[in-house]
Design an enzyme around this catalytic site. Structure first.
Site, PDB file in Angstrom:
ATOM      1  N   GLU A 125     -28.983 -94.094  27.724  1.00  0.00           N
ATOM      2  CA  GLU A 125     -28.734 -94.985  28.843  1.00  0.00           C
ATOM      3  C   GLU A 125     -29.768 -96.121  28.680  1.00  0.00           C
ATOM      4  O   GLU A 125     -29.142 -97.284  29.023  1.00  0.00           O
ATOM      5  CB  GLU A 125     -28.525 -94.150  30.419  1.00  0.00           C
ATOM      6  CG  GLU A 125     -27.500 -93.270  30.251  1.00  0.00           C
ATOM      7  CD  GLU A 125     -26.035 -93.936  30.154  1.00  0.00           C
ATOM      8  OE1 GLU A 125     -25.793 -94.884  30.975  1.00  0.00           O
ATOM      9  OE2 GLU A 125     -25.381 -93.669  28.993  1.00  0.00           O
ATOM     10  N   ILE A 126     -30.865 -95.996  28.716  1.00  0.00           N
ATOM     11  CA  ILE A 126     -31.841 -97.216  28.799  1.00  0.00           C
ATOM     12  C   ILE A 126     -31.564 -97.772  27.269  1.00  0.00           C
ATOM     13  O   ILE A 126     -31.787 -98.971  27.415  1.00  0.00           O
ATOM     14  CB  ILE A 126     -33.297 -96.768  28.969  1.00  0.00           C
ATOM     15  CG1 ILE A 126     -33.373 -96.166  30.315  1.00  0.00           C
ATOM     16  CG2 ILE A 126     -34.059 -97.845  28.703  1.00  0.00           C
ATOM     17  CD1 ILE A 126     -34.922 -95.585  30.816  1.00  0.00           C
TER      18      ILE A 126
END
Length: 278
Positions: free
Chosen positions: A44-45
């Site tokens: 997600e990052i």
């Protein structure tokens, strides 16, 4: 404008449409094959402001090198940034390591599932604190990113100035309980493959400026040099980027303040140098 209240029948039709599209067009990514919360956090990052196809190869290399929070937390920043190179926004790699260290110190090395706890970690905002437990735990909570915002605006004819709170409320109404993971993956695929920004004309809330020649471009050039060598003399940077339309020393100062690099004396006292922070 009041919080959008979407008609139940219209919601049912929309859900069928999205899931039918997903059944026929779903994409395959390595992070979709795991429910490990740390692995999902990494993806997600990495996916922030970076296309999924670019992330896929780097993600697998990352998980081989840093398979858990303990390994990432104990690694050098140089190793982290060396592997992050190519994804852009080096500060994201730094924040991901800071997340791992915070998880090790505060949560016994286990990435938390509670959005409120996740939001206390470095670099985790309103979207990511929801998306991590959505994809890892199938948590019944709506996560709204640029793709999902665009889909809801287009499909339900909402104004583009719909507030974040109103958009969140609409997304919560649309969420099919018990299928959060599939639902968000389906929306991501629909927004990326079908209902793009170009086809709809719906602008994102924030737009990236031209990359080459930007501050971000110069930051990337400096960080790439530092990853490849032990130190870089400040005088060399001044000479190399003398035509920079920005003040190169201000850019260096930003990197120092953010904790990515440190400034000090060169070997044998031969001038001031930059190094990746230890």
């Amino acid at each position: 404008m009041n919080t959008p209240l979407l008609h139940r029948d219209r919601i049912a039709v929309f859900r069928r449409k999205i899931f039918d599209f997903y059944d026929a067009n779903r994409r395959s990514f390595p992070w979709r094959r795991t429910c490990d919360r740390y692995a999902v956090m990494v993806s997600e990052i990495m996916l922030q402001q970076t296309q999924a196809d670019r992330v896929a190869e780097k993600y697998e290399l990352w998980m081989e090198r840093f398979p858990d929070t303990a390994t990432l937390a104990s690694s050098s920043l140089r190793d982290v940034l060396a592997l992050w190179s190519g994804l852009g926004y080096n500060s994201r790699g730094q924040r991901l390591q800071s997340c791992a260290r915070a998880v090790a110190e505060r949560f016994g090395g286990v990435v938390p599932a509670d959005p409120a706890e996740l939001k206390t970690l470095p670099g985790i905002g309103d979207y990511t604190c929801r998306s991590i437990p959505v994809f890892a735990d199938n948590l019944d909570v709506a996560a709204v990113d640029t793709n999902i915002r665009r889909i809801i605006i287009h499909e339900f004819a909402l104004p583009e100035d719909t507030t974040r709170r109103q958009m969140q409320a609409a997304a919560e109404q649309l969420l099919p309980r018990g299928r959060s993971r599939d639902w968000h993956n389906a929306l991501m695929d629909y927004g990326s493959l079908c209902l793009t920004s170009r086809t709809t004309g719906i602008r994102p809330l924030t737009r990236q400026s031209k990359f080459q020649g930007s501050k971000r471009w110069y930051r990337g050039k400096i960080m790439k040099e530092l990853v490849a060598s032990d130190q870089v003399f400040l005088e060399e940077l001044d000479a190399r980027y003398g035509d920079c339309s920005w003040n190169i020393r201000e850019i260096v100062g930003d990197l120092v303040r953010e904790g990515l690099v440190e400034e000090g004396e060169g070997d044998n006292g031969k001038g001031r140098v930059l190094r990746i922070r230890e």
